[in-house]
Design an enzyme around this catalytic site. Structure first.
Site, PDB file in Angstrom:
ATOM      1  N   ASP A   1     -44.318 -20.656  33.417  1.00  0.00           N
ATOM      2  CA  ASP A   1     -44.485 -19.237  33.120  1.00  0.00           C
ATOM      3  C   ASP A   1     -43.511 -18.879  31.999  1.00  0.00           C
ATOM      4  OD1 ASP A   1     -45.050 -16.391  33.509  1.00  0.00           O
ATOM      5  OD2 ASP A   1     -43.080 -16.334  34.477  1.00  0.00           O
TER       6      ASP A   1
ATOM      7  N   ASP B   1     -42.404 -15.042  30.851  1.00  0.00           N
ATOM      8  CA  ASP B   1     -41.533 -13.906  31.157  1.00  0.00           C
ATOM      9  C   ASP B   1     -40.894 -14.059  32.530  1.00  0.00           C
ATOM     10  OD1 ASP B   1     -42.116 -11.715  28.910  1.00  0.00           O
ATOM     11  OD2 ASP B   1     -43.971 -12.769  29.373  1.00  0.00           O
TER      12      ASP B   1
ATOM     13  N   ASP C   1     -42.095 -16.800  38.501  1.00  0.00           N
ATOM     14  CA  ASP C   1     -41.283 -15.746  39.115  1.00  0.00           C
ATOM     15  C   ASP C   1     -42.080 -14.577  39.675  1.00  0.00           C
ATOM     16  OD1 ASP C   1     -40.600 -13.109  36.944  1.00  0.00           O
ATOM     17  OD2 ASP C   1     -41.936 -14.741  36.405  1.00  0.00           O
TER      18      ASP C   1
END
Length: 272
Positions: free
Chosen positions: A8, A10, A212
């Site tokens: 991922d 961000d 996240d």
């Protein structure tokens, strides 16, 4: 030894200032030297990610738009998934009880109805930006996803409205606490990674992944080794309590973990 690493962007690879740290870039290069396939799996647009790859001179596969597009190392489109036109029409034209701003994506870019300069801060690294349009005139046949950005509590209420209106005709997920996404049914990073691994002749067991947010859930839960960031959404930790938690993105925790994995693969890891 994992053969593919999926990241991922961000809240995971990117630091809070939305840049890639030097340690992270160095570690990604080390993975390539070990012939580990790199994949960036993000909600960001393919156009932006292709620009970033060129700037950092790394070969990587791209899963973009939270699984709506998959591109090869050469930029060839391997997979696409669009919202049905009737779903896009309903979401765009309905009067929702929300203060959130609405954002529409297709292969040509990112579109919204008014200037929101604060949102561009997340794109300082690439310079990618929205285009202002009359949302009601947006072509409906090629919309990849629609996002709403705003306060989390407001978005949670909006999620209920969207679910009541759409039923099972779309996939709703939070890509961040302040971003709710409307995606095609069955579309997520995990499903896109399945397509990619089949293309490469790999299995999901051959993969490691880092994330996240709730848009990382399917990907992290399906690979051989999934890792949750220390700064992750609490909902993600609750959904995948068996997965290890590493450090915070501000400390380039992915690089910290992978450096240990490369140099001391047989020793236990501590995020501190």
């Amino acid at each position: 030894m994992a053969r593919l690493a999926a990241f991922d962007m961000d809240g995971t690879l990117l630091m809070p200032d939305h840049h890639l740290g030097e340690k992270t870039l160095s570690t990604l290069a080390r993975l390539r030297e070990r012939d580990i396939t790199l994949t960036f799996a993000t909600g960001r647009h393919a156009l932006e990610m292709q620009h970033i790859l060129g700037a950092i001179s790394l070969d990587a596969y791209l899963i973009t738009g939270n699984g709506t597009r998959v591109h090869s190392l050469e930029g060839e489109l391997l997979h696409r998934d669009d919202l049905p036109a009737d779903v896009a029409e309903l979401v765009l034209y309905q009067q929702w009880d929300t203060r959130a701003s609405m954002h529409i994506f297709n292969d040509d870019g990112w579109f919204t109805g008014k200037e929101i300069p604060a949102l561009l801060q997340a794109f300082v690294y690439s310079g990618f930006r929205y285009q202002i349009i009359d949302v009601k005139k947006m072509p409906l046949g090629s919309v990849t996803k629609i996002c709403f950005c705003g306060d989390h509590d407001d978005l949670t209420r909006l999620q209920i409205q969207l679910h009541e209106a759409l039923g099972e005709r779309a996939h709703l997920c939070f890509s961040a606490t302040d971003c709710l996404e409307v995606l095609p049914v069955g579309c997520n990073k995990g499903a896109a990674l399945t397509v990619l691994t089949q293309h490469l002749g790999l299995s999901l067991r051959d993969c490691m992944a880092f994330g996240d947010a709730m848009n990382d859930r399917e990907m992290l839960g399906s690979v051989g080794s999934g890792f949750i960031m220390g700064n992750a959404m609490p909902q993600l930790r609750a959904e995948l309590p068996h997965l290890p938690v590493i450090g915070h993105c501000r400390n380039q925790a992915v690089s910290h973990y992978l450096t240990h994995w490369l140099d001391y693969p047989h020793l236990p890891y501590s995020p501190e």
